[in-house]
Write an enzyme that holds these catalytic residues in place. Structure first.
Site, PDB file in Angstrom:
ATOM      1  N   SER A  31       0.832  -1.212   0.000  1.00  0.00           N
ATOM      2  CA  SER A  31       0.000   0.000   0.000  1.00  0.00           C
ATOM      3  C   SER A  31       0.860   1.252   0.000  1.00  0.00           C
ATOM      4  O   SER A  31       0.424   2.313  -0.455  1.00  0.00           O
ATOM      5  CB  SER A  31      -0.907   0.006   1.234  1.00  0.00           C
ATOM      6  OG  SER A  31      -1.788  -1.085   1.228  1.00  0.00           O
ATOM      7  N   GLU A 356     -22.976  14.370  11.750  1.00  0.00           N
ATOM      8  CA  GLU A 356     -22.290  14.337  13.043  1.00  0.00           C
ATOM      9  C   GLU A 356     -20.839  13.867  12.943  1.00  0.00           C
ATOM     10  O   GLU A 356     -19.989  14.307  13.712  1.00  0.00           O
ATOM     11  CB  GLU A 356     -23.065  13.442  14.023  1.00  0.00           C
ATOM     12  CG  GLU A 356     -24.404  14.008  14.457  1.00  0.00           C
ATOM     13  CD  GLU A 356     -25.540  13.712  13.494  1.00  0.00           C
ATOM     14  OE1 GLU A 356     -26.659  14.211  13.704  1.00  0.00           O
ATOM     15  OE2 GLU A 356     -25.304  12.963  12.504  1.00  0.00           O
TER      16      GLU A 356
END
Length: 615
Positions: A31, A356
């Site tokens: 990665s 939120e």
């Protein structure tokens, strides 16, 4: 650096990512290898940063949203001279600051802890908001994301908010390497699919070959020159780039390369290139200086005031005294009463709408830039952002969270609006502070106290008005409590907080008329808890009865129990809590149905005292 040098630097980052992961025996080298060219160009050509002064007000801010790619991040630190090669090879070892996923508690150049995917971009939005609206500085926020995390809803909350706020100082770099943990991502290498989505939210998009350093350089330049909207660079890359045995292959996520030595040789061997990152421009830091003249609102005993109102008025007063205080809300500021602050200080109020996760993320981003954020919504809805709260604790940032409309006492709105898990949720956060005031003056003092605390601070407020029982000059130290009724002949101690304090006092009056004396403790500090007062009450009365407008698990009762977990005998402890699923009813009916009103407390107290006498 020229093109050839940039390519060599990218290879060095790949080699060092392989070496660090091999030394650790774990990690995510593939990665890291996919994003090496993206990082090399950023370091050498576009990032403006003084690694000797990570707090420099002109520094660009870099957020590694794909937090598992720490081999790449730490290899970059080596390339800029921030760490030595020997330290790089301590990756993931006990005692090393180079953890598997980065945290600012350990490494000064890390803006925020990452690793829970989908958080870097929302927090980057908060940092960019600080730069554009508060710092008024020219720094840019760069966020390196993975393509897998674009499945997270929080990413799209961030995408919409960034475009709405015209954050042209924000650039998202998406490493589209096609492979997630268990296999291909949803859209694979279809850059257009991602571009359409970002464009729909109002972003400027650039599609690029992520291994063409000149094309990446042009893309970054385009992002820096784009005004009026954020930019996303969608870079097509290959996981494990440069090593044939692992390149673009499944099943290698989160594993060191099978043959690290061969891979390093294939990549051209170790290098020791040093990058001189561009210095940030001279920038005047806008230091927020408290004027020392905090005048909190005051209420007389006997007045009927909702603690949510007291929160709003106290926050506005705090904002007048401290220019570093900012407020955020999730489109319910007329209910949480954060609107009082918004009207006084609109430049320091951030409306996050019904998002939120983005609200808490923005609070974290603002906190990294030296602000003291207060973020409010209904207590029930903070559950949506709990992972952001958890990660904020890992980051070690100071964030104040305020949950209103808690418990069954809100009345007719029903269970979907009732925060009945919030105390447990916030108590479980590392090094958190949990406060639950019962009247207006107490609320105001605790709101002010929160600004000076570390870590995650949570304040629970109530919807309905309640009587003011404390004078405006009363002090409420965090970690303390108030003994409201006490005598030499107390047979029982009732421990309450918030709305149940008033019910406990009413129950004490009922029992007093029947000749039963009880002690009443207002345990406004749920964490840390006042162990000494609770232990004294247990020794002197022998019985503790906790009463809470919250589920039984993890709330006030458990907080009281924690005061006795040091090896000493545990006193008799009985809990009254919400053990049923509420419906719609008036607040008084709700408290009675849950068995936590004055009548229920009195009945339980009488029964407990009678049982104690018989025994």
């Amino acid at each position: 650096m020229n093109t050839a040098e940039l390519t060599e630097l990218a290879q060095q980052l790949r080699v060092d990512s392989v070496r660090a992961s091999a030394a650790a025996g774990s990690g995510h080298p593939t990665s890291s290898m996919s994003a090496a060219d993206l990082m090399a160009v950023l370091l050498a050509r576009h990032l403006r940063y003084d690694f000797e002064r990570p707090a420099h007000p002109g520094n660009d801010r870099f957020v590694l949203s794909k937090g598992h790619a720490t081999p790449l991040l730490y290899s970059a630190y080596k390339a800029v001279g921030a760490i030595e090669d020997g330290e790089l090879l301590t990756f993931r070892r006990i005692g090393s600051r180079l953890e598997g996923h980065p945290t600012p508690r350990r490494v000064p150049w890390v803006e925020t802890a990452s690793g829970s995917l989908g958080q870097g971009l929302p927090i980057g939005v908060g940092i960019a908001l600080a730069g554009k609206r508060l710092d008024r500085a020219g720094y840019r926020v760069w966020v390196l994301c993975g393509d897998s995390e674009l499945a997270e809803g929080s990413v799209w909350e961030a995408a919409e908010h960034a475009a709405y706020e015209n954050l042209d100082n924000l650039t998202a770099i998406v490493d589209v390497n096609r492979l997630g943990q268990r296999g291909p991502t949803r859209h694979g290498h279809d850059l257009d699919a991602y571009a359409r989505r970002f464009q729909a939210f109002g972003w400027h998009t650039v599609e690029v070959d992520g291994h063409d350093v000149d094309a990446v350089d042009r893309a970054y330049g385009e992002a820096r020159s784009t005004t009026g909207q954020p930019t996303v660079i969608l870079a097509r890359t290959l996981k494990g780039k440069g090593v044939a045995d692992v390149q673009d292959r499944e099943g290698l996520h989160g594993k060191p390369l099978p043959d690290a030595d061969a891979a390093i040789a294939e990549l051209g061997g170790p290098r020791d290139l040093h990058v001189r990152v561009h210095e940030p421009p001279a920038t005047r830091a806008l230091h927020a200086v408290p004027d020392g003249n905090l005048e909190l609102p005051r209420w007389d005993k006997g007045e009927e005031v909702a603690t949510r109102n007291a929160y709003g008025e106290a926050l506005a007063a705090l904002g007048a005294a401290r220019s570093d205080v900012v407020a955020l809300d999730g489109e319910v500021s007329d209910s949480t009463r954060a609107e009082f602050f918004a009207k006084e200080f609109p430049d320091r109020f951030f409306e996050c709408y019904i998002a939120e996760q983005q609200m808490v993320a923005a609070a974290v981003g603002l906190a990294t830039r030296g602000r003291v954020p207060y973020a409010s919504t209904f207590a029930a809805f903070l559950t949506r952002a709990y992972d952001f709260v958890r990660m904020a604790s890992i980051s070690g940032v100071g964030v104040n969270l305020v949950g209103s409309h808690a418990g069954v006492a809100i009345g007719q709105d029903g269970p979907s609006q009732m925060g009945l898990e919030d105390l447990a949720m916030m108590r479980a956060v590392y090094d958190s502070t949990v406060l639950y005031p019962c009247d207006a003056n107490q609320t105001a003092k605790l709101v002010a106290a929160m600004a000076g605390l570390d870590g995650i601070r949570y304040l629970r407020t109530s919807r309905g008005a309640g009587p003011v029982i404390y004078g405006p000059d009363e002090e409420f130290p965090v970690g303390g409590s108030k003994v409201l009724r006490a005598g030499d002949h107390d047979r029982l101690t009732v421990v309450a907080a918030g709305v149940t304090v008033h019910e406990a006092l009413a129950a004490a009056d009922v029992l007093a008329r029947e000749g039963i004396a009880i002690r009443v403790i207002d345990l406004y500090s749920v964490k840390p808890v006042d162990r000494l007062t609770l232990r004294q009450a247990a020794e002197e009365t022998g019985l503790l009865l906790t009463v809470e407008d919250h589920h039984e698990e993890g709330g006030l009762g458990d907080a009281v129990l924690d005061a006795f977990l040091d090896g000493r005998p545990v006193p008799r402890l009985v809990r009254l809590a919400v053990r049923m699923m509420p419906g719609s009813a008036s607040p008084d009916e709700q408290l009675h149905a849950a068995g936590i009103d004055a009548a229920s407390i009195a009945a339980a107290g009488k029964l407990l005292v009678e049982e104690a006498v018989v025994r």
